[in-house]
Design an enzyme around this catalytic site. Structure first.
Site, PDB file in Angstrom:
ATOM      1  N   TYR A 109      76.343  28.437 -15.992  1.00 44.89           N
ATOM      2  CA  TYR A 109      76.468  28.449 -17.454  1.00 44.89           C
ATOM      3  C   TYR A 109      77.953  28.421 -17.786  1.00 44.89           C
ATOM      4  O   TYR A 109      78.750  29.128 -17.177  1.00 44.89           O
ATOM      5  CB  TYR A 109      75.843  29.724 -18.046  1.00 44.89           C
ATOM      6  CG  TYR A 109      76.095  29.824 -19.537  1.00 44.89           C
ATOM      7  CD1 TYR A 109      75.202  29.252 -20.441  1.00 44.89           C
ATOM      8  CD2 TYR A 109      77.252  30.426 -20.037  1.00 44.89           C
ATOM      9  CE1 TYR A 109      75.453  29.285 -21.809  1.00 44.89           C
ATOM     10  CE2 TYR A 109      77.508  30.453 -21.399  1.00 44.89           C
ATOM     11  CZ  TYR A 109      76.603  29.888 -22.273  1.00 44.89           C
ATOM     12  OH  TYR A 109      76.864  29.903 -23.619  1.00 44.89           O
ATOM     13  N   GLU A 197      79.379  24.363 -25.302  1.00 41.67           N
ATOM     14  CA  GLU A 197      78.508  24.966 -24.290  1.00 41.67           C
ATOM     15  C   GLU A 197      77.977  23.895 -23.343  1.00 41.67           C
ATOM     16  O   GLU A 197      77.486  22.858 -23.791  1.00 41.67           O
ATOM     17  CB  GLU A 197      77.335  25.674 -24.980  1.00 41.67           C
ATOM     18  CG  GLU A 197      76.467  26.465 -24.021  1.00 41.67           C
ATOM     19  CD  GLU A 197      75.237  27.050 -24.721  1.00 41.67           C
ATOM     20  OE1 GLU A 197      74.375  26.264 -25.158  1.00 41.67           O
ATOM     21  OE2 GLU A 197      75.145  28.287 -24.808  1.00 41.67           O
TER      22      GLU A 197
END
Ligand code: GDP
Ligand code: MN
Length: 388
Positions: A109, A197
């Site tokens: 992530y 992101e």
């Protein structure tokens, strides 16, 4: 402003980040053609909507033949995709991205956000990619590695290396991860993003680091200096009520209650919504008509509120400083005389030219219910709605 995954990926690619081969399509047939051009045996067909959580909601399909691509795309086009981030109304699918699949060994992530408490860009990473960050922070909080960037010097190479080390990345990949992090930071900073992101950022079986998903949000106030980014706005992904308002210079957020609110100032608008709730009702919207509101702008605000069929009662709450109660009152009267509606209207005026304002309302003979303070206005609105 949000942009689509495929647009964010293109920006990231321009900043040196690896992405899978992909192409955008506007019809199922085009999706197949794109898959054919990309080649290979496995493709991902991905709905382009401004929301995450597509995978779990059927917005990302793995396909093993061109006919499967056709079927997946055909199923997506024109449909509304509801994910946990879209709200109940969902978001329309009008573009589908086709990508060659890659073989994943590990999912990471990677996020860049603005941290308000330190006033710094904060890098948030985890070795537990694939899951959403909310889930990671709930289930594996110890896996999250954060890093603050000093704005005067930017993200430094040693910080990128430290992150690689803390995530337990194989030493042969550190250079690649460093390049990815530096590229993301540069995209974020130079384009005035507020969020970036990549989830998942994948380590592939053939040892490369590649962005399988990408999301970027930009600061609306800085769009004027990034015309190429501003052009990426996709109005089909915005709440039609909010889009309408933004196009007219009104600050509007649609909600789901029955009391439509017309207020000046964001703080007063928040207080008005709270007071409606306290009185036992639900606000239909947040609407700030701003300072110096002319009768025309007030009438526009009425039009906007009336376009929401949930609205049953309209509450106008004005605390005039820069505003003038007489202008607002004139706007309310004009709206009631010229627009075709039967909703009860409750008005509370205070501040500059309040006497003149109340006088205009009285003289108009319109069935406007006046209130002297916010609590009274909210209580009256809710009672009227309850008795409709
Ligand atoms: P999201 O659900 O909206 O976040 O959409 P993503 O783009 O993240 O896709 C959902 C999931 O599909 C990812 O978490 C990956 O696990 C998987 N995925 C995406 N691209 C590939 C790929 O090229 N190969 C494989 N095997 N899986 C992929
Ligand atoms: Mn994702």
């Amino acid at each position: 402003m949000d942009i689509h995954e495929y647009q964010a990926k293109k920006i990231l690619e321009e900043h040196g980040i690896k992405i899978p081969t992909g192409a955008i399509s506007y019809s199922p047939e085009q999706a197949v053609y794109r898959a054919h051009e990309i080649g290979g045996k496995t493709w991902l067909v991905k709905a382009q909507v401004h929301a995450g959580g597509r995978g779990k909601a059927g917005g990302v399909k793995v396909c093993h033949s061109e006919s499967e691509v056709l079927e997946a795309a055909d199923d997506m086009f024109g449909r509304k995709l509801i994910t946990h981030q879209t709200g109940g109304m969902g978001k329309g699918i009008y573009r589908v991205y086709v990508e060659g699949a890659v073989e994943i060994e590990k999912e990471l992530y990677l996020g860049f956000v603005l941290d308000r408490s330190t006033q710094r860009i904060m890098l948030v990473t985890s070795g537990e990619g694939g899951m959403e960050i909310e889930e990671i922070s709930e289930k594996k909080p110890q896996s999250i590695v954060r890093c603050e960037v000093e704005p005067a010097v930017g993200l430094r190479e040693f910080q990128a290396r430290e992150i690689a080390f803390e995530l337990g990345i194989d030493s042969s990949l550190v250079q690649q991860l460093q390049k990815t992090l530096m590229g993301c930071y540069s995209a974020f900073r130079t384009l005035d993003a507020t969020m970036l992101e990549i989830n998942p950022l994948a380590i592939t079986k053939d040892k490369s680091i590649i962005a399988l998903d990408a999301k970027m949000t930009f600061d609306d106030n800085a769009l004027f200096r990034h015309p190429k980014i501003a052009e990426l706005r996709d109005k089909s992904q915005e709440d039609p009520r909010e889009r309408n308002a933004a196009d007219r210079g009104l600050n509007y957020v649609g909600l789901t209650g029955e009391i439509g609110c017309i207020v000046n100032g964001a703080g007063l608008a928040m207080a008005t919504m709270d007071t409606i709730k306290l009185a036992g009702g639900e606000p239909a919207n947040f609407l700030d008509i701003g300072g110096g509101a002319t009768p025309e702008r007030v009438t526009k605000a009425f039009k906007l509120i009336l376009s929401d069929e949930r609205v049953k009662v309209i509450l106008v709450n004005i605390f005039a400083g820069i505003n003038r109660c007489d202008w607002v009152a004139q706007g309310v009267v004009d709206a009631m005389e010229n627009l075709d509606f039967t909703h009860p209207v409750v008005v509370r005026l205070a501040g500059t030219n309040v006497k003149e304002g109340k006088e205009i309302i009285k003289k108009s003979k319109q069935p406007i219910i006046q209130a002297d303070d916010l609590m009274e206005a909210a209580t009256k609105s809710v009672q009227i709605w309850q008795n409709l």
